[in-house]
Write a protein that holds these residues in place. Structure first.
Motif, PDB file in Angstrom:
ATOM      1  N   ILE A 169      74.577  72.254  87.857  1.00  0.00           N
ATOM      2  CA  ILE A 169      74.150  72.284  86.454  1.00  0.00           C
ATOM      3  C   ILE A 169      75.198  71.664  85.526  1.00  0.00           C
ATOM      4  O   ILE A 169      74.864  71.129  84.476  1.00  0.00           O
ATOM      5  N   LEU A 170      76.447  71.689  85.931  1.00  0.00           N
ATOM      6  CA  LEU A 170      77.513  71.169  85.082  1.00  0.00           C
ATOM      7  C   LEU A 170      77.849  69.706  85.369  1.00  0.00           C
ATOM      8  O   LEU A 170      78.754  69.159  84.735  1.00  0.00           O
ATOM      9  N   LYS A 171      77.163  69.059  86.283  1.00  0.00           N
ATOM     10  CA  LYS A 171      77.409  67.651  86.585  1.00  0.00           C
ATOM     11  C   LYS A 171      76.981  66.794  85.391  1.00  0.00           C
ATOM     12  O   LYS A 171      75.968  67.060  84.750  1.00  0.00           O
ATOM     13  N   ASP A 172      77.761  65.727  85.107  1.00  0.00           N
ATOM     14  CA  ASP A 172      77.421  64.887  83.949  1.00  0.00           C
ATOM     15  C   ASP A 172      76.321  63.894  84.333  1.00  0.00           C
ATOM     16  O   ASP A 172      75.961  63.732  85.494  1.00  0.00           O
ATOM     17  N   GLU A 173      75.810  63.209  83.339  1.00  0.00           N
ATOM     18  CA  GLU A 173      74.642  62.355  83.515  1.00  0.00           C
ATOM     19  C   GLU A 173      74.939  61.158  84.425  1.00  0.00           C
ATOM     20  O   GLU A 173      74.064  60.717  85.171  1.00  0.00           O
ATOM     21  N   THR A 174      76.133  60.642  84.404  1.00  0.00           N
ATOM     22  CA  THR A 174      76.460  59.485  85.249  1.00  0.00           C
ATOM     23  C   THR A 174      76.434  59.857  86.729  1.00  0.00           C
ATOM     24  O   THR A 174      76.082  59.041  87.579  1.00  0.00           O
ATOM     25  N   TRP A 175      76.788  61.089  87.029  1.00  0.00           N
ATOM     26  CA  TRP A 175      76.721  61.542  88.425  1.00  0.00           C
ATOM     27  C   TRP A 175      75.280  61.546  88.923  1.00  0.00           C
ATOM     28  O   TRP A 175      74.991  61.159  90.037  1.00  0.00           O
TER      29      TRP A 175
END
Length: 149
Positions: free
Chosen positions: A134-140
């Protein structure tokens, strides 16, 4: 519950013969030693479907009746941790019916039981897995390929 017994082809032919001669259902039943309702069923089938022969049963009879399905549903609602093999062995002890665990699962699904039991340990694992992503950023997420059939 009355037992259904198929009448022989010869008796059915005699019923149709006597009915064509104008005899009543009661007379035919007394003459052939069968019930009046059987005579009526044979004549009705002959008039509506134009057949005397019987159609063989297509499917195997069900191992579990409605009563057994209700009993299983009560047990699983009372204790959702029960497994299908455990329920199958309990059913064997109580009713003498030997059924496969998959039959139990199918009966529960047919009865409308949808939610499987999720243990506390598996709930925590699922929650931790979800929190990890849930805490992964959008680029990931742009590097992830989602597939669907």
């Amino acid at each position: 519950m009355p037992c259904k017994v198929n009448t022989s082809f010869d008796i059915r032919k005699l019923v149709i013969y006597h009915n064509a001669k104008g005899k009543s259902y009661k007379e035919i039943a007394a003459l052939l030693n069968i019930s009046k309702s059987t005579v009526g069923d044979i004549v009705k089938r002959f008039k509506c479907e134009d057949r005397i022969d019987s159609i063989p049963q297509k499917d195997q009879p069900k191992k579990l009746d409605v009563r057994d399905e209700r009993k299983l549903l009560r047990k699983i609602k009372k204790d959702p941790t029960l497994s299908a093999p455990k329920l199958a062995s309990e059913l064997l002890n109580e009713t003498g019916k030997n059924v496969h665990p998959q039959t139990i699962r199918r009966a529960l699904k047919h009865s409308g039981y949808k939610k499987p039991y999720v243990s506390e340990k598996n709930r925590k694992k699922r929650l931790n897995y979800a929190k990890e992503f849930i805490l992964k950023d959008e680029t990931w997420w742009n590097d992830i390929i989602f597939t669907d059939e």
